[in-house]
Design a protein around this motif. Sequence first.
Motif, PDB file in Angstrom:
ATOM      1  N   LYS A  15      -4.547   7.374  -2.153  1.00  0.00           N
ATOM      2  CA  LYS A  15      -4.766   7.347  -3.367  1.00  0.00           C
ATOM      3  C   LYS A  15      -2.959   6.947  -3.740  1.00  0.00           C
ATOM      4  O   LYS A  15      -3.072   6.339  -4.982  1.00  0.00           O
ATOM      5  CB  LYS A  15      -4.741   8.823  -3.921  1.00  0.00           C
ATOM      6  CG  LYS A  15      -6.380   9.363  -3.925  1.00  0.00           C
ATOM      7  CD  LYS A  15      -6.353  10.490  -4.662  1.00  0.00           C
ATOM      8  CE  LYS A  15      -7.915  10.897  -4.737  1.00  0.00           C
ATOM      9  NZ  LYS A  15      -8.070  12.084  -5.451  1.00  0.00           N
ATOM     10  N   GLU A  16      -2.302   6.715  -2.891  1.00  0.00           N
ATOM     11  CA  GLU A  16      -0.875   6.304  -3.331  1.00  0.00           C
ATOM     12  C   GLU A  16      -0.732   4.800  -2.776  1.00  0.00           C
ATOM     13  O   GLU A  16       0.202   4.223  -3.173  1.00  0.00           O
ATOM     14  CB  GLU A  16      -0.024   7.064  -2.530  1.00  0.00           C
ATOM     15  CG  GLU A  16       0.319   8.471  -2.812  1.00  0.00           C
ATOM     16  CD  GLU A  16       0.115   9.070  -4.289  1.00  0.00           C
ATOM     17  OE1 GLU A  16       1.009   8.317  -4.876  1.00  0.00           O
ATOM     18  OE2 GLU A  16      -0.126  10.129  -4.678  1.00  0.00           O
ATOM     19  N   GLY A  17      -1.716   4.095  -2.609  1.00  0.00           N
ATOM     20  CA  GLY A  17      -1.341   2.839  -2.132  1.00  0.00           C
ATOM     21  C   GLY A  17      -2.148   2.505  -0.788  1.00  0.00           C
ATOM     22  O   GLY A  17      -2.858   3.192  -0.140  1.00  0.00           O
ATOM     23  N   PHE A  18      -2.339   1.088  -0.496  1.00  0.00           N
ATOM     24  CA  PHE A  18      -2.976   0.647   0.836  1.00  0.00           C
ATOM     25  C   PHE A  18      -2.099   1.046   2.040  1.00  0.00           C
ATOM     26  O   PHE A  18      -1.057   0.845   1.939  1.00  0.00           O
ATOM     27  CB  PHE A  18      -3.117  -0.982   0.553  1.00  0.00           C
ATOM     28  CG  PHE A  18      -4.027  -1.239  -0.513  1.00  0.00           C
ATOM     29  CD1 PHE A  18      -3.525  -1.909  -1.648  1.00  0.00           C
ATOM     30  CD2 PHE A  18      -5.227  -1.398  -0.502  1.00  0.00           C
ATOM     31  CE1 PHE A  18      -4.200  -2.288  -2.774  1.00  0.00           C
ATOM     32  CE2 PHE A  18      -6.164  -1.650  -1.448  1.00  0.00           C
ATOM     33  CZ  PHE A  18      -5.654  -2.154  -2.752  1.00  0.00           C
ATOM     34  N   HIS A  19      -2.944   1.625   2.816  1.00  0.00           N
ATOM     35  CA  HIS A  19      -2.352   2.138   4.080  1.00  0.00           C
ATOM     36  C   HIS A  19      -1.594   1.076   4.864  1.00  0.00           C
ATOM     37  O   HIS A  19      -0.632   1.173   5.567  1.00  0.00           O
ATOM     38  CB  HIS A  19      -3.263   2.951   5.066  1.00  0.00           C
ATOM     39  CG  HIS A  19      -4.328   1.993   5.600  1.00  0.00           C
ATOM     40  ND1 HIS A  19      -5.415   1.542   5.113  1.00  0.00           N
ATOM     41  CD2 HIS A  19      -4.241   1.762   6.917  1.00  0.00           C
ATOM     42  CE1 HIS A  19      -6.014   0.682   6.104  1.00  0.00           C
ATOM     43  NE2 HIS A  19      -5.329   0.981   7.224  1.00  0.00           N
ATOM     44  N   GLU A  20      -1.860  -0.287   4.646  1.00  0.00           N
ATOM     45  CA  GLU A  20      -1.130  -1.211   5.768  1.00  0.00           C
ATOM     46  C   GLU A  20       0.189  -1.593   5.147  1.00  0.00           C
ATOM     47  O   GLU A  20       1.025  -1.897   5.678  1.00  0.00           O
ATOM     48  CB  GLU A  20      -2.064  -2.446   5.795  1.00  0.00           C
ATOM     49  CG  GLU A  20      -3.298  -2.466   6.091  1.00  0.00           C
ATOM     50  CD  GLU A  20      -4.601  -2.258   5.292  1.00  0.00           C
ATOM     51  OE1 GLU A  20      -4.194  -1.694   4.066  1.00  0.00           O
ATOM     52  OE2 GLU A  20      -5.637  -2.049   5.838  1.00  0.00           O
ATOM     53  N   ASN A  21       0.351  -1.208   3.976  1.00  0.00           N
ATOM     54  CA  ASN A  21       1.640  -1.148   3.266  1.00  0.00           C
ATOM     55  C   ASN A  21       2.147  -0.275   2.383  1.00  0.00           C
ATOM     56  O   ASN A  21       2.301  -0.597   1.115  1.00  0.00           O
ATOM     57  CB  ASN A  21       1.878  -2.880   2.474  1.00  0.00           C
ATOM     58  CG  ASN A  21       3.169  -3.298   2.299  1.00  0.00           C
ATOM     59  OD1 ASN A  21       4.142  -2.619   2.714  1.00  0.00           O
ATOM     60  ND2 ASN A  21       3.171  -3.959   1.108  1.00  0.00           N
ATOM     61  N   LEU A  22       1.956   1.041   2.695  1.00  0.00           N
ATOM     62  CA  LEU A  22       2.456   1.964   1.891  1.00  0.00           C
ATOM     63  C   LEU A  22       3.896   2.011   1.147  1.00  0.00           C
ATOM     64  O   LEU A  22       4.818   1.819   2.190  1.00  0.00           O
ATOM     65  CB  LEU A  22       2.171   3.474   2.755  1.00  0.00           C
ATOM     66  CG  LEU A  22       0.608   3.841   2.731  1.00  0.00           C
ATOM     67  CD1 LEU A  22       0.824   4.663   3.734  1.00  0.00           C
ATOM     68  CD2 LEU A  22       0.052   3.921   1.593  1.00  0.00           C
ATOM     69  N   ASN A  23       4.040   2.333   0.319  1.00  0.00           N
ATOM     70  CA  ASN A  23       5.419   2.686  -0.359  1.00  0.00           C
ATOM     71  C   ASN A  23       5.856   3.903  -0.185  1.00  0.00           C
ATOM     72  O   ASN A  23       5.622   4.654  -1.102  1.00  0.00           O
ATOM     73  CB  ASN A  23       5.458   2.177  -1.871  1.00  0.00           C
ATOM     74  CG  ASN A  23       6.791   1.879  -2.564  1.00  0.00           C
ATOM     75  OD1 ASN A  23       7.741   2.435  -2.138  1.00  0.00           O
ATOM     76  ND2 ASN A  23       6.828   1.042  -3.424  1.00  0.00           N
ATOM     77  N   TRP A  24       6.277   4.359   0.882  1.00  0.00           N
ATOM     78  CA  TRP A  24       6.815   5.847   1.052  1.00  0.00           C
ATOM     79  C   TRP A  24       7.736   6.144   0.215  1.00  0.00           C
ATOM     80  O   TRP A  24       7.951   7.440  -0.157  1.00  0.00           O
ATOM     81  CB  TRP A  24       6.956   5.707   2.334  1.00  0.00           C
ATOM     82  CG  TRP A  24       6.138   5.814   3.363  1.00  0.00           C
ATOM     83  CD1 TRP A  24       5.643   4.677   4.349  1.00  0.00           C
ATOM     84  CD2 TRP A  24       4.872   6.902   3.561  1.00  0.00           C
ATOM     85  NE1 TRP A  24       4.537   5.325   4.884  1.00  0.00           N
ATOM     86  CE2 TRP A  24       4.102   6.557   4.687  1.00  0.00           C
ATOM     87  CE3 TRP A  24       4.767   8.233   2.977  1.00  0.00           C
ATOM     88  CZ2 TRP A  24       2.908   7.290   5.011  1.00  0.00           C
ATOM     89  CZ3 TRP A  24       3.485   9.024   3.349  1.00  0.00           C
ATOM     90  CH2 TRP A  24       2.796   8.339   4.232  1.00  0.00           C
ATOM     91  N   LYS A  25       8.855   5.290  -0.383  1.00  0.00           N
ATOM     92  CA  LYS A  25       9.764   5.650  -1.412  1.00  0.00           C
ATOM     93  C   LYS A  25       9.065   5.972  -2.682  1.00  0.00           C
ATOM     94  O   LYS A  25       9.419   7.192  -3.025  1.00  0.00           O
ATOM     95  CB  LYS A  25      10.606   4.580  -1.660  1.00  0.00           C
ATOM     96  CG  LYS A  25      11.864   4.593  -2.385  1.00  0.00           C
ATOM     97  CD  LYS A  25      13.011   3.512  -2.322  1.00  0.00           C
ATOM     98  CE  LYS A  25      14.117   3.897  -3.315  1.00  0.00           C
ATOM     99  NZ  LYS A  25      14.841   2.926  -3.141  1.00  0.00           N
ATOM    100  N   LYS A  26       8.194   5.294  -3.021  1.00  0.00           N
ATOM    101  CA  LYS A  26       7.322   5.601  -4.378  1.00  0.00           C
ATOM    102  C   LYS A  26       6.734   6.785  -4.118  1.00  0.00           C
ATOM    103  O   LYS A  26       6.758   7.752  -5.108  1.00  0.00           O
ATOM    104  CB  LYS A  26       6.439   4.493  -4.564  1.00  0.00           C
ATOM    105  CG  LYS A  26       5.556   4.683  -6.001  1.00  0.00           C
ATOM    106  CD  LYS A  26       4.610   3.391  -6.279  1.00  0.00           C
ATOM    107  CE  LYS A  26       3.634   3.712  -7.454  1.00  0.00           C
ATOM    108  NZ  LYS A  26       2.664   2.609  -7.463  1.00  0.00           N
ATOM    109  N   ILE A  27       5.851   7.147  -3.044  1.00  0.00           N
ATOM    110  CA  ILE A  27       5.183   8.433  -2.695  1.00  0.00           C
ATOM    111  C   ILE A  27       6.407   9.697  -2.857  1.00  0.00           C
ATOM    112  O   ILE A  27       5.809  10.582  -3.382  1.00  0.00           O
ATOM    113  CB  ILE A  27       4.503   8.450  -1.608  1.00  0.00           C
ATOM    114  CG1 ILE A  27       3.269   7.388  -1.674  1.00  0.00           C
ATOM    115  CG2 ILE A  27       3.953   9.576  -1.234  1.00  0.00           C
ATOM    116  CD1 ILE A  27       2.787   6.825  -0.364  1.00  0.00           C
TER     117      ILE A  27
END
Length: 333
Positions: free
Chosen positions: A307-319
């Motif tokens: 739900k936080e983004g596409f798993h290929e290019n997740l923005n962990w900082k945003k999460i």
Amino acid sequence: MDFPYFYFRNRNLALATEEKIPILIILGPTASGKTSLSLELARLWQTEIIACDSMQVYRHMDIGTGKPSLKERKEIPHHVMDILEPWESFDVAQYIRHADEAAEKIWQKGRIPILTGGTPLYLKRFIEGIGKSPPSNPEIRHKWEEMARQHGVLFLSHKLSQIDPVATLKIHPHDKRRLVRALEVYELTGRPISHFWQEEGKEREKYDFYIVGLSWPREILYERINQRVHKMMEEGWWEEALKLPAMNPSKQASQALGYKEILEGIQKKYSLEKIIYEIQKRTRHYAKRQILWFQQFPKVHWLEVLKEGFHENLNWKKIAKSLSNNIREIWMK
């Protein structure tokens, strides 16, 4: 410093008088992103991380156990990691002692500890405590392990059903380690292990827990696991595993997922492709068991990562930023 600043300001607490240590726990199956998220939160909160992994305690076993890189560990201090040589033994009681010491040190610095990992038993016991069940008896344990070897693990499950039907319902019939422990406890005390479980299940009073679980659709998680194994091989896992036998590893270290499959595969003259396939398969099975364990944990705030983004290019900082805001709203109530 983001969240911890608000923690102290809003609650108007002094370090010297705070009764409970606030601690964030990040759990989830292997390849779910625990390391990436915990690193981003540690940067955001300017704090330190406590590992909760039964294999990351060992030195020289870096790639296959999924430790953060040396650069990341230099940037963000990690505790209960690289504290033993592979030939040394380790158990949950030792883990709790080390983790408690680390949490207290981090808290004394005015920082909120982040504990992250995927070893279900260590996580459960850190949250709830060990209880009053007796210490292990090597002779009795060996006897039941030999029974399992001769008659199969289901034989142990049948034996347990005769003395402790409650535990039999909760312990998987192929979980040899827990079956052996249950039979060992009964032989030592004359009481079923479920009797001791009744004394557990409550959170330890010294901590104020906030528990986050990372959730993925099963098929995507399995694909991440498959890709992760290939990446680890490219990074030198094979060579790392070949060095392990010369270190005379303990029974625990020698069972480390992946290392065992590499060494056994070489002995059986398996191809590299077959060894990789076996590691992927057994890692997926392990992830399934982790999920089943974690689903039984109470008070977990599940984060559906996709739900936080596409798993290929997740923005962990945003999460991490979004999660930090959510924690602040709930923890500050």
